[in-house]
Enzyme design. Structure first.
Site, PDB file in Angstrom:
ATOM      1  N   ILE A 158       4.698   8.584  -1.493  1.00 60.73           N
ATOM      2  CA  ILE A 158       5.154   9.472  -0.432  1.00 60.73           C
ATOM      3  C   ILE A 158       5.520   8.592   0.760  1.00 60.73           C
ATOM      4  CG2 ILE A 158       4.405  11.226   1.223  1.00 60.73           C
ATOM      5  CD1 ILE A 158       2.438  12.190  -0.962  1.00 60.73           C
ATOM      6  N   GLN A 184       0.838  -1.184   0.000  1.00 61.53           N
ATOM      7  CA  GLN A 184       0.000   0.000   0.000  1.00 61.53           C
ATOM      8  C   GLN A 184       0.875   1.236   0.000  1.00 61.53           C
ATOM      9  OE1 GLN A 184      -3.522  -0.372   2.426  1.00 61.53           O
ATOM     10  NE2 GLN A 184      -2.950   1.486   3.491  1.00 61.53           N
ATOM     11  N   ALA A 185       0.622   2.127  -0.942  1.00 62.96           N
ATOM     12  CA  ALA A 185       1.424   3.337  -1.079  1.00 62.96           C
ATOM     13  C   ALA A 185       0.514   4.552  -1.185  1.00 62.96           C
ATOM     14  CB  ALA A 185       2.309   3.231  -2.320  1.00 62.96           C
ATOM     15  N   TYR A 186       0.953   5.635  -0.598  1.00 66.75           N
ATOM     16  CA  TYR A 186       0.179   6.876  -0.638  1.00 66.75           C
ATOM     17  C   TYR A 186       0.730   7.796  -1.713  1.00 66.75           C
ATOM     18  CZ  TYR A 186      -2.505   5.268   3.184  1.00 66.75           C
ATOM     19  OH  TYR A 186      -3.374   4.529   3.923  1.00 66.75           O
ATOM     20  N   ILE A 187      -0.173   8.283  -2.548  1.00 63.77           N
ATOM     21  CA  ILE A 187       0.182   9.143  -3.672  1.00 63.77           C
ATOM     22  C   ILE A 187       0.107  10.600  -3.247  1.00 63.77           C
ATOM     23  CG2 ILE A 187      -0.350   9.726  -6.074  1.00 63.77           C
ATOM     24  CD1 ILE A 187       0.515   6.720  -5.330  1.00 63.77           C
TER      25      ILE A 187
END
Length: 165
Positions: free
Chosen positions: A82, A28-31
């Site tokens: 991020i 899971q990655a935050y843009i």
């Protein structure tokens, strides 16, 4: 518009494992992140991907919009994330008509184990299994967005060796 209503808990033992009905490895990655909204991408078992937009300041209730996207797009978005890319295995555990999602973190947050239960309303009741520990619904440190954008490993994982791994 979909509403997400959930409560979050630490997990005090691995008793839940015998009741797990499925598991999936998540990256899971935050843009983008803001105080009251975020956009994240999630790879599921490396074979499917979803883009999610969450809006709202409440730790318990937020608007949530989720869309399937091509895996290749998710991989590209993950490379421009991020902060920290969250790695975890999510286990689904049904208990008395509700499904608990147990996140066993790997990588940067290895050792952290958190359970979430989605509710129909803020007043919705559920059976509380013995393996649930302290409620952390209002503790923003346990939100995946905060985990990704802050180095909280030493603060949250210190002393969790008794928790399920």
């Amino acid at each position: 518009m979909a509403k997400e209503i959930e409560r979050k808990f630490l997990v005090r033992s691995d008793e839940w494992r015998t009741r797990a009905v499925s598991s999936a490895k998540l990256m899971q990655a935050y843009i983008t992140v803001n105080e009251d909204r975020n956009v994240r991408v999630r790879l599921i078992d490396g074979t499917s991907a979803r883009l999610t937009i969450k809006v709202g300041k409440s730790a318990m209730v937020r608007d949530e919009f989720e869309y399937e996207i091509p895996v290749q797009d998710a991989e590209e978005l993950t490379s421009s994330a991020i902060g920290i890319v969250i790695e975890k295995v999510r286990h689904r555990v049904p208990i008395a008509g509700k499904t608990f999602e147990i996140d066993v973190y790997e990588g940067f947050y290895s050792g952290l184990v958190v359970a979430e239960v989605e509710l129909e309303s803020e007043e919705d009741h559920f059976e509380r299994p013995s393996w649930l520990g302290e409620e952390v619904t209002g503790d923003r440190r346990y939100s995946n967005m905060m985990l990704a954008t802050n180095d909280l490993a030493s603060e949250l994982i210190h002393g969790v060796s008794h928790q399920a791994l």
